[in-house]
Design a protein around this motif. Structure first.
Motif, PDB file in Angstrom:
ATOM      1  N   LYS A 104      14.175  63.342 -71.635  1.00  0.00           N
ATOM      2  CA  LYS A 104      14.589  63.705 -73.022  1.00  0.00           C
ATOM      3  C   LYS A 104      14.729  62.509 -73.879  1.00  0.00           C
ATOM      4  O   LYS A 104      13.878  62.508 -75.100  1.00  0.00           O
ATOM      5  CB  LYS A 104      15.646  64.333 -73.175  1.00  0.00           C
ATOM      6  N   VAL A 137      18.654  72.995 -66.481  1.00  0.00           N
ATOM      7  CA  VAL A 137      18.829  71.857 -65.901  1.00  0.00           C
ATOM      8  C   VAL A 137      20.237  71.705 -65.495  1.00  0.00           C
ATOM      9  O   VAL A 137      20.341  71.493 -64.213  1.00  0.00           O
ATOM     10  CB  VAL A 137      18.662  70.668 -66.756  1.00  0.00           C
ATOM     11  N   ALA A 140      16.584  64.546 -65.715  1.00  0.00           N
ATOM     12  CA  ALA A 140      16.411  65.247 -67.357  1.00  0.00           C
ATOM     13  C   ALA A 140      16.606  64.337 -68.530  1.00  0.00           C
ATOM     14  O   ALA A 140      15.873  64.354 -69.564  1.00  0.00           O
ATOM     15  CB  ALA A 140      16.964  66.391 -67.313  1.00  0.00           C
ATOM     16  N   GLY A 152      16.674  74.859 -72.320  1.00  0.00           N
ATOM     17  CA  GLY A 152      16.174  74.109 -71.569  1.00  0.00           C
ATOM     18  C   GLY A 152      17.295  73.057 -70.760  1.00  0.00           C
ATOM     19  O   GLY A 152      17.381  72.790 -69.689  1.00  0.00           O
ATOM     20  N   GLN A 183       8.849  70.606 -67.105  1.00  0.00           N
ATOM     21  CA  GLN A 183      10.360  70.995 -66.593  1.00  0.00           C
ATOM     22  C   GLN A 183      10.754  70.760 -65.335  1.00  0.00           C
ATOM     23  O   GLN A 183      11.670  70.767 -64.840  1.00  0.00           O
ATOM     24  CB  GLN A 183      10.585  72.376 -66.791  1.00  0.00           C
TER      25      GLN A 183
END
Length: 215
Positions: free
Chosen positions: A94, A142, A90, A138, A76
């Motif tokens: 992903k 972010v 981020a 999550g 993370q």
């Protein structure tokens, strides 16, 4: 779930069983995939399947949970410190989940979300539900970090801004996932297009909220 007998197998044999199991349940629904077919394609006996997992149901749920864990980002940490830097770092991380060896796991989880067989539906829905909650948490963490870099005119709007951004980003990504559902690896190749659309919508959402004339 998996028994100690399965965990004691060599890593290579465990991986082969898991990969082939995911492949089977990606092609066929739970009801369509018979125990005979499963064990034949796995290259093991029925007795071994039950020895390793207890039942066909437990095997399916173990595969689903394993695939879900592979699709949740493990790291993370984010190096970027500006709003769009954080958002797009981020996003890049992903989208990397959708390339390479995880393709079959993505397709399997996607099919699993639609599985209706009564033998696995309740447990499957619980697993998928937890996955979506974890993924959403999550994403929001972010976005919260990104929002904290902004000069908000009215701090009381921060929570609504976070909710709005989450809805925008999730809706855009889900639309692309649906479009590329048969070839999720292509989504990673079109990252620039996804970034451009996300920025366009977030710019619209931010207009009039931050003290910045650069729109």
């Amino acid at each position: 779930m998996a028994t100690e007998a399965f965990t004691n197998l060599s890593a290579e044999k465990r991986q082969r069983i898991l990969d082939k199991g995911v492949e089977i349940f990606t092609k066929y629904s739970y009801g369509e995939a018979s125990t005979n077919q499963i064990t034949k394609e796995l290259g093991i006996s029925k007795g071994s399947l039950f020895y390793y997992f207890g039942s066909k149901k437990d095997f399916y749920l173990y595969l689903l949970e394993t695939s879900i864990q592979l699709l949740l980002p493990q790291d993370q940490s984010i190096a970027a410190t500006d709003f769009y830097g954080i958002v797009f770092e981020a996003l890049h991380r992903k989208l990397r989940l959708y390339e390479g060896g995880r393709k079959e796991h993505i397709l399997f989880v996607s099919r699993g979300a639609k599985e209706t067989h009564e033998e696995v539906k309740a447990e499957k829905d619980a697993l998928i539900g937890r996955y979506f909650v974890q993924a959403q948490q999550g994403s929001q963490a972010v976005l919260k970090r990104a929002i904290d870099t902004l000069d908000i005119e009215n701090p009381e709007k921060t929570e609504r801004l976070l909710t709005g951004m989450s809805l925008y980003v999730d809706a855009i990504i889900n639309r692309y996932l649906a479009f590329y559902r048969d070839d999720p690896g292509a989504l990673f190749q079109n990252e620039a297009l996804v970034r451009s659309e996300i920025k366009e919508y977030l710019d619209l959402l931010l207009y009039g909220v931050i003290n910045d004339e650069r729109h």
